[in-house]
Enzyme design. Structure first.
Site, PDB file in Angstrom:
ATOM      1  N   ASP A 134       0.854  -1.188   0.000  1.00 32.39           N
ATOM      2  CA  ASP A 134       0.000   0.000   0.000  1.00 32.39           C
ATOM      3  C   ASP A 134       0.890   1.239   0.000  1.00 32.39           C
ATOM      4  OD1 ASP A 134       0.771  -0.646   2.739  1.00 32.39           O
ATOM      5  OD2 ASP A 134      -0.575   0.961   3.371  1.00 32.39           O
ATOM      6  N   SER A 135       0.534   2.234  -0.821  1.00 30.74           N
ATOM      7  CA  SER A 135       1.213   3.516  -0.854  1.00 30.74           C
ATOM      8  C   SER A 135       2.707   3.334  -1.163  1.00 30.74           C
ATOM      9  CB  SER A 135       0.967   4.266   0.458  1.00 30.74           C
ATOM     10  OG  SER A 135       1.249   5.636   0.332  1.00 30.74           O
ATOM     11  N   ALA A 136       3.597   3.712  -0.242  1.00 34.39           N
ATOM     12  CA  ALA A 136       5.026   3.505  -0.477  1.00 34.39           C
ATOM     13  C   ALA A 136       5.345   2.027  -0.658  1.00 34.39           C
ATOM     14  CB  ALA A 136       5.838   4.079   0.675  1.00 34.39           C
TER      15      ALA A 136
END
Length: 373
Positions: A197-199
């Site tokens: 998720d995300s980074a």
């Protein structure tokens, strides 16, 4: 959440938030305030209540005066929204051999899963600065149980103590460890997916890109929750949702200034994966975005590039949700529904997947947009 509410026990905050979300719909609507509409989308009432609770607690985003304070705030917030850990999953601590030192990791194994099992290597989010094994523990448990897979989660090195490309190096090492130690782990090296998720989604894509040049089995599926894919350009969604929707534009600058302080170096495709010359050969991908997320437009541009280069991709925009919804699944409602859907895609991808060396040519790309959802 964070701020003035720090004096209130986490359990009390959790009970209050769940009580609010359990109220009748008209009452929730009244407490949430007027509907939030932007870019033809209406924010989900549960998301609006979560944001309102954070605002009342003094939280405005994910950044803080220091990385240590931001890390502590994230852990506290996750305890508020998380509830008890999902049952039926055995968790074992591991050490992954990294480039310079061993990386702490966890192996999640749902009850009844036969060996050799499909495996997901999950890289946690947090802007490469915050987040750790604890912040994403419940999500890893839930994905393991819901998708019927083993999950290997590493705690990669974080900035600013270890700036770019330390996290990339550790992500690559974790995937190599999973392939090399598949027998000892009890997993099938031909059925390994990457997720994040995300980074963490960024690290999953970078790892998949690098694996194309490596011998042996490659990842057979990518599961991406709102990944960071371009550190060089501010798109329209970053301006539309710059403030007030959990991840702020200021947060993004704060994270990037810690991870890669040199703006001239941010076009490196090991960071801005959207700018990679060649995305062909990546595995089938399920990419979930949130309508009220500054990263939304770069993610959807990335999905379009995958499709253009022949990668089977499902783009799923959740038009009424915010960045970070995967960590809110414990609150139920649209947050849980979104993660359940992603877990179903993961299960299907691993059931159908085979090592690219053994697989037939990929089929046509798919694109699932927000319209009509």
């Amino acid at each position: 959440m964070s701020g003035p509410l720090d004096t209130i026990p986490v359990g009390v905050q959790r009970a209050v938030l769940r009580g609010l979300l359990g109220l009748p719909a008209p009452v929730r609507r009244l407490l949430a305030g007027p509907p939030v509409r932007r870019d033809g989308q209406t924010l989900a009432v549960p998301a609006q209540l979560v944001l309102r609770a954070r605002h009342l607690g003094g939280a405005r985003g994910l950044a803080a005066a220091t990385p240590a304070l931001a890390r502590a705030a994230m852990l506290r917030d996750n305890r508020v929204v998380g509830g008890p850990p999902p049952p039926g999953v055995h968790v074992r601590a591991l050490a992954v051999a990294g480039a310079s030192a061993s990386l702490p990791a966890r192996l999640y194994w749902p009850a009844g899963l036969a060996r050799p099992a499909p495996l997901v290597v999950f890289y946690h989010g947090g802007g490469w600065v915050v987040g750790d094994l604890d912040s994403h523990d419940h999500l890893c448990r839930f994905l393991a149980r819901q998708a019927g897979v083993a999950v290997l989660a590493p705690h990669y090195r974080r900035a600013p103590e270890h700036p770019f490309p330390a996290a990339v190096t550790d992500a690559l090492a974790t995937h190599a460890f999973a392939v090399r130690q598949a027998g000892a782990l009890g997993v099938d090296p031909r059925r390994i997916a990457l997720a994040g998720d995300s980074a963490g989604g960024n690290l999953a894509v970078v790892t998949a890109l690098r694996s194309r040049a490596e011998p042996g089995p490659r990842p057979v599926f990518l599961l991406l929750f709102y990944p960071a894919v371009d550190a060089t350009r501010r798109r329209r969604s970053r301006e539309l949702f710059a403030e007030g929707f959990l991840l702020t534009s200021r947060d993004m600058d704060w994270f990037m200034d810690h991870y890669q302080p040199d703006p001239a170096a941010r076009a490196d495709p090991a960071l801005s994966v959207l700018l990679a010359d060649d995305l062909s050969g990546l595995p089938p991908t399920y990419l979930a975005t949130a309508g009220f997320d500054p990263l939304r437009d770069e993610d959807e541009a990335f999905a379009a590039r995958l499709a253009e280069q022949g990668v089977p991709v499902v783009l799923r925009r959740h038009p009424d949700l915010i960045h970070g919804f995967a960590n809110l699944f414990g609150l139920g409602g649209p947050f849980r529904d979104a993660v359940v859907e992603a877990a179903g895609a993961l299960r299907a991808g691993l059931v159908l997947g085979a090592s690219p060396a053994d697989a037939s040519p990929a089929g046509a790309p798919a694109d699932q947009r927000a319209a009509g959802q």
